[in-house]
Write an enzyme that holds these catalytic residues in place. Structure first.
Site, PDB file in Angstrom:
ATOM      1  N   SER A 277       0.840  -1.201   0.000  1.00  0.00           N
ATOM      2  CA  SER A 277       0.000   0.000   0.000  1.00  0.00           C
ATOM      3  C   SER A 277       0.875   1.250   0.000  1.00  0.00           C
ATOM      4  O   SER A 277       2.081   1.191   0.238  1.00  0.00           O
ATOM      5  CB  SER A 277      -0.883   0.007   1.244  1.00  0.00           C
ATOM      6  N   LYS A 278       0.209   2.357  -0.260  1.00  0.00           N
ATOM      7  CA  LYS A 278       0.893   3.655  -0.238  1.00  0.00           C
ATOM      8  C   LYS A 278       1.526   3.856   1.143  1.00  0.00           C
ATOM      9  O   LYS A 278       2.640   4.371   1.263  1.00  0.00           O
ATOM     10  CB  LYS A 278      -0.160   4.724  -0.523  1.00  0.00           C
ATOM     11  N   ARG A 279       0.821   3.409   2.154  1.00  0.00           N
ATOM     12  CA  ARG A 279       1.321   3.577   3.520  1.00  0.00           C
ATOM     13  C   ARG A 279       2.604   2.774   3.752  1.00  0.00           C
ATOM     14  O   ARG A 279       3.503   3.214   4.459  1.00  0.00           O
ATOM     15  CB  ARG A 279       0.234   3.160   4.524  1.00  0.00           C
TER      16      ARG A 279
ATOM     17  N   GLU B  64       5.388   4.801   2.452  1.00  0.00           N
ATOM     18  CA  GLU B  64       5.735   5.908   3.360  1.00  0.00           C
ATOM     19  C   GLU B  64       6.512   5.381   4.566  1.00  0.00           C
ATOM     20  O   GLU B  64       7.502   5.956   4.986  1.00  0.00           O
ATOM     21  CB  GLU B  64       4.454   6.612   3.828  1.00  0.00           C
TER      22      GLU B  64
END
Ligand code: GLU
Length: 507
Positions: A265-267, A270
């Site tokens: 995921s994008k998370r 990050e």
């Protein structure tokens, strides 16, 4: 292949384009090229509540950067225009009505409050969120329970309604997935999805089937996350009488997070410090900016190579492929069922490998912004090209060029003097002064190195002990290409200035 192959990528433009999305594009593209087919981009924008300014253009930009341009798209319409579902709105209703006439769908007039009430009423510990399905539909305000006259009255009065598919009970929907083989689903586990919304827009489920049919799509490849929707789509193909034209399906494996399980995921990006979007995405609502592979310093051909290897392999030891090679070699038979773990270090290795193969003039242009971002002005493109050639071996990202080669254009601001000081002597200082005095002309690196070694021997010093200090004087740290290559590049004046500066600091 019996028909002319037509494949499609059908994104909903709602935000950053995940690398899994580009991998879907790539596999579609490769399959189309391999079979001399057509690659269609269709924008699935029927959910007006999820409209995001700029998101569609961003998808075009990402595909363009990756070199995966579609043959037909909203920008380049073919025979099946329009290619945006919002512009195709009038086409869908007739099919929803056909399904109602055949008793495969029904009108549902339930208000949000009524839906909520149903969920409350049927909620059990085992089933905390009951769905609109064969168990509950009998209690709801829909055309299965109302008389035709009541239905007509509600419609005439302008009561908002949706059209839902009537999922059959106790049927098995079977289909063959080109990657996964035979797949069966029990219909009673699937709810009565909305097909046409109260605003007259189709939902994804209806639109995807109608458009794949009308656009003569022969193969539908999409992410594994769409597998639960497949039985709905297959029933719709059947109910609409198009079963013989149904595309071949392939559900591509998920791209998994590097640690643990689950979809990347994008998370995760990050959290672990790497991009997951193809290109920078700037959220128009929040203003948040998420860096993409492009800005991080990946070459598009490397990005493609990385994506190809996430779920596919050539069956050989070969790991580095150009897009042309992939077009030749790609086959769905070699796509795995299991998810593919994303490994950022490996991704950087691919990029490093492609950097070695890339043309220096192009690398110079692509890496220039990273020098500028560091405040290093590179006026001479020719020089930048030379610098690129000197350091490319060590570069994993385009941004590394600025890390590795800025000192070739601007004197270092800081120096790792701790590496020099402990063994520094007055003799070494004297040596460097003498060496500089003797530097009269810019010879070839090998000749300069030989002269340096000869002088060291004359002075009773070891050349090896002088090389590292010299490097620190010129570069600032213990990295970079050959010291005499650096001198040859920056010239004698600049060399002397840098050496003098550090000699003064060491005195
Ligand atoms: N619109 C869907 C998406 O956003 C497409 C799924 C499909 O390819 O059927 O991914």
């Amino acid at each position: 292949m019996e028909n002319h192959v037509r494949v499609r990528f059908a994104p909903s433009p709602t935000g950053g384009l995940h690398l899994g999305g580009v991998r879907t594009v790539l596999f579609n593209y490769l399959f189309a090229k391999k079979h001399k087919g057509t690659f269609v981009l269709r924008v699935e924008d029927t959910d007006q509540t999820r409209f995001v300014e700029g998101a569609e253009q961003y998808i075009f930009d990402c595909l363009n950067w990756a070199g995966l341009n579609p043959d037909e798209s909203p920008l380049n319409p073919g025979a099946y225009a329009p290619y945006r579902q919002s512009e195709r709105k009038p086409m869908y209703r007739q099919y929803a009505e056909q399904l109602i006439a055949q008793c495969n769908a029904y009108y549902a007039f339930d208000t949000p409050e009524e839906l909520e009430q149903m969920r409350e009423q049927y909620k059990t510990p085992e089933n905390p969120s009951p769905q609109y399905d064969h168990r509950t539909r009998g209690q709801m305000r829909n055309s299965l329970n109302l008389s035709p006259a009541e239905v007509q009255e509600l419609i005439d009065a302008g009561t908002p309604y949706v059209i839902r598919i009537k999922m059959p009970e106790n049927e098995t929907v079977q289909f063959t997935d080109l990657i996964r083989g035979s797949i069966s689903n029990e219909t009673q586990l699937v709810d009565d999805k909305v097909l046409l919304k109260s605003d007259g827009m189709p939902t994804y489920h209806l639109a995807v089937v109608v458009d794949d049919y009308l656009m003569k799509i022969t193969h539908a490849f999409r992410g594994e996350e769409w597998l639960p929707s497949a039985p709905i789509h297959i029933l719709l193909w059947k109910y609409l009488g198009w079963e013989n034209e149904m595309p071949h399906w392939a559900h591509l494996p998920l791209i998994l997070k590097p640690d643990g399980n689950g979809k990347l995921s994008k998370r995760d990006g990050e959290r672990l410090g790497f991009p997951v979007f193809a290109m920078e995405w700037k959220d128009p609502k929040t203003g948040d900016i998420v860096e993409g592979f492009k800005e991080k310093g990946f070459l598009p051909e490397a990005f493609i190579n990385i994506l190809a290897m996430l779920g596919w392999n050539a069956g050989t030891e070969q790991e580095i492929f150009s897009l042309e090679e992939l077009c030749d070699l790609f086959s769905l038979e070699r796509v795995h069922k299991g998810g593919a773990k994303f490994d950022y270090e490996k991704a950087k290795w691919y990029n490093q490998q492609h950097i070695q193969r890339a043309d220096n003039a192009r690398l110079a242009q692509l890496s220039k912004p990273y020098f500028e971002a560091k405040g290093v002005t590179v006026a001479d493109d020719q020089k930048l090209e030379q610098a690129v050639a000197m350091v490319k071996e060590r570069c994993h990202l385009l941004s590394d060029f600025a890390e590795q080669a800025s000192f070739l254009f601007a004197a270092p601001v800081t120096h790792d003097l701790d590496a020099v000081k402990p063994k520094w002597t007055a003799e070494k200082s004297a040596f460097f002064t003498k060496w500089m005095d003797g530097l009269a002309q810019l010879d070839e690196p090998a000749a300069m190195e030989a002269a340096f070694g000869a002088l060291a021997a004359e002075e009773g010093l070891k050349k090896g002990e002088l090389m590292m200090p010299l490097r620190i004087m010129l570069v600032g740290g213990k990295f970079g290409p050959g010291v005499f290559d650096i001198i040859h590049f920056i010239g004698l004046e600049e060399t002397k200035t840098r050496v003098q500066h550090v000699l003064a600091a060491l005195a």
